[in-house]
Design an enzyme around this catalytic site. Structure first.
Site, short mmCIF file in Angstrom:
data_model
loop_
_atom_site.label_atom_id
_atom_site.label_comp_id
_atom_site.label_asym_id
_atom_site.label_seq_id
_atom_site.Cartn_x
_atom_site.Cartn_y
_atom_site.Cartn_z
N ASN A 7 2.74 4.52 -8.75
CA ASN A 7 2.27 3.25 -8.19
C ASN A 7 3.37 2.21 -8.41
O ASN A 7 3.49 1.65 -9.50
CB ASN A 7 0.97 2.86 -8.90
CG ASN A 7 0.40 1.55 -8.40
OD1 ASN A 7 1.02 0.85 -7.59
ND2 ASN A 7 -0.78 1.21 -8.89
N ARG A 90 1.14 5.55 -4.19
CA ARG A 90 0.25 4.50 -3.68
C ARG A 90 1.05 3.57 -2.77
O ARG A 90 2.13 3.11 -3.15
CB ARG A 90 -0.31 3.69 -4.84
CG ARG A 90 -1.13 2.53 -4.34
CD ARG A 90 -1.30 1.46 -5.39
NE ARG A 90 -2.01 0.34 -4.84
CZ ARG A 90 -1.92 -0.91 -5.28
NH1 ARG A 90 -1.15 -1.18 -6.31
NH2 ARG A 90 -2.60 -1.87 -4.73
N HIS A 179 -7.91 -2.05 -1.84
CA HIS A 179 -8.63 -1.40 -2.96
C HIS A 179 -9.41 -0.18 -2.48
O HIS A 179 -10.41 0.21 -3.09
CB HIS A 179 -9.67 -2.36 -3.62
CG HIS A 179 -9.09 -3.51 -4.35
ND1 HIS A 179 -9.66 -4.77 -4.30
CD2 HIS A 179 -8.03 -3.63 -5.16
CE1 HIS A 179 -8.97 -5.61 -5.05
NE2 HIS A 179 -7.96 -4.94 -5.58
N ARG A 240 -5.83 -16.20 -6.08
CA ARG A 240 -5.92 -16.27 -4.60
C ARG A 240 -7.18 -17.02 -4.19
O ARG A 240 -8.24 -16.85 -4.80
CB ARG A 240 -5.97 -14.86 -4.00
CG ARG A 240 -4.65 -14.16 -4.01
CD ARG A 240 -4.81 -12.71 -3.57
NE ARG A 240 -4.42 -11.81 -4.63
CZ ARG A 240 -4.65 -10.50 -4.63
NH1 ARG A 240 -5.25 -9.92 -3.63
NH2 ARG A 240 -4.25 -9.76 -5.65
N GLU A 385 -8.34 4.87 -9.67
CA GLU A 385 -7.60 4.93 -8.41
C GLU A 385 -6.56 6.05 -8.42
O GLU A 385 -6.31 6.68 -7.40
CB GLU A 385 -6.94 3.57 -8.15
CG GLU A 385 -8.00 2.50 -7.89
CD GLU A 385 -7.48 1.07 -7.99
OE1 GLU A 385 -7.46 0.53 -9.10
OE2 GLU A 385 -7.09 0.51 -6.96
#
Ligand code: ADP
Length: 397
Positions: A7, A90, A179, A240, A385
């Site tokens: 990742n 990823r 996600h 954010r 993940e």
């Protein structure tokens, strides 16, 4: 079979070596501060930890260090790279170019480069990570697993924005969602836990972390999700803004004399929980400050909880009901007050949580916090993940 999961972030590289027979983690670690001074590898295996402070000007040096750690005499877990059967990478953005997990080929890498602009901080880093692994292990099969992949089952009416259709056709402007590996993992785990097939369930998955998104999963397929063309949309996040009227952003920019890039940096880095509270992007700090009477910290939490609640309501409407709500990621797994606030006053859905069970500490296992009379199951499921990336890599090969 052993799969290495990579990742790559803009200045970091996380990895896990997974044994696919047991789905257990053999080794994992992190390279930090790639391309900046003070780079460091932390490698964990066999109950021990190796920390190496060494210059990593690019992801190439990081990959070399990771492979060195994996084959190290003392901290290593394999005798040579031959023991790695495949690598899963990823990748954040796919555009409409990649609608599923894709084998790494020269053609795929050219296509990946063409959509670089869709995630300018993330996709180039992923490409560097792929190329660094290819250089070190040219014969290994590799897969790219996209954050957007799980969301490609959304119907057209859910992924389209009400903009000039020409711009969708020309630039592929639409909702992609992110996600995806997490939403996929926890929705499948929920079905397993409840002893049902994914096809039998309507699930709302709340991935609440530093970045947060909520998805509606009907019959095992994603039918809507809160993030959009980029991961800026949806519920408010650490830094954010989440959903905001574009006109409001334009007004701030005009008053401050900002260009578009500066305005986007503002919306991505200076807003959300951090901007609203003026305290922190971290929920632990926010809760502490709110408990001490800080109004803006409490306000940030209230805005977050309220927006999450609205998405849950919207997705129950979209699916004509909900059988199970899942909380996952840093905040979803650890912050009981957020779960409580999102789930309260949901009697209209027949939803109720067990307040005592909700307060129990995270033990890393699935926790069922469904209330006694609730018609809707409420579960806390630790996300994984990396395992989804490894599984998808094996499935592709
Ligand atoms: P990311 O999106 O970076 O993967 P995480 O899923 O790790 O983020 O979530 C980070 C958030 O989880 C932080 O706001 C943090 O406050 C919150 N959190 C709350 N309790 C804990 C805890 N016990 N351990 C880790 N994170 C926690």
């Amino acid at each position: 079979m052993k799969v290495l999961v990579i990742n790559s972030g803009s200045s970091s590289l996380k990895y896990q070596l997974i044994d696919m027979e047991t789905e257990g983690v053999i080794a994992k670690g992190l390279c930090e501060r790639i391309g900046i001074e003070g780079s460091k590898l932390t490698h964990k295996a066999k109950g021990k930890e190796l920390v190496k402070e060494q210059a990593m000007p690019t992801h190439n040096e990081a990959v070399a260090l990771v492979l060195g750690a994996l084959t190290d005499g003392e901290y290593g877990v394999i005798s040579s790279m031959d023991e790695i059967d495949a690598v899963g990478h990823r990748v954040v953005a796919s555009g409409e170019t990649f609608k599923k997990t894709t084998l790494v080929t020269p053609e795929a890498m050219v296509a990946l480069k063409e959509i670089e602009d869709m995630a300018p901080l993330h996709n180039p880093a992923a490409a560097i990570g792929v190329n660094a692994c290819l250089a070190a292990m040219p014969d290994k099969p590799m897969a790219m697993v996209f954050d957007t992949g799980f969301h490609f089952t959304m119907p057209e009416h859910a992924y389209m924005y009400a903009i000039d259709y020409d711009h969708y056709e020309k630039y592929k402007i639409r909702r992609y969602g992110y996600h995806g590996t997490s939403h996929k993992f926890v929705s499948q785990e929920a079905a397993k836990y409840l002893g049902k097939k994914p096809e039998e369930l309507k699930v709302i998955t709340c991935h609440l972390g530093n970045g947060s998104s909520i998805s509606a999963v009907n019959g095992g397929k994603c039918v809507d999700t809160s993030m959009g063309f980029t991961p800026l949309a949806g519920v408010p996040m650490g830094t954010r803004s989440g959903d905001i009227d574009f006109g409001a952003a334009e007004y701030v920019a005009k008053k401050e004399g900002w260009d578009i890039a500066t305005t986007l940096t503002y919306l991505n880095k200076k807003c959300g929980m951090a901007g609203l509270s003026g305290v922190s992007s971290d929920f632990r700090d926010l809760i502490k400050a709110a408990d001490e009477g800080n109004h803006r910290a409490q306000l940030a939490l209230d805005v977050f909880n309220y927006n999450c609640k609205k998405y849950v309501g919207a997705y129950a409407a979209a699916m004509n009901g909900v059988d199970c709500i899942v909380f996952t990621a840093g905040v979803g797994e650890n912050t009981s007050s957020v779960r409580q606030a999102i789930c309260e006053n949901m009697q209209y859905l027949g939803l109720e949580i067990d307040l005592e069970k909700n307060l129990e500490k995270n033990n890393g296992a699935i926790r069922d916090i469904t209330g006694k009379n609730s018609k809707v199951k409420v579960l806390i499921i630790p996300t994984n993940e990396e395992l989804v990336i490894a599984r998808e890599t094996v499935e592709l090969l």
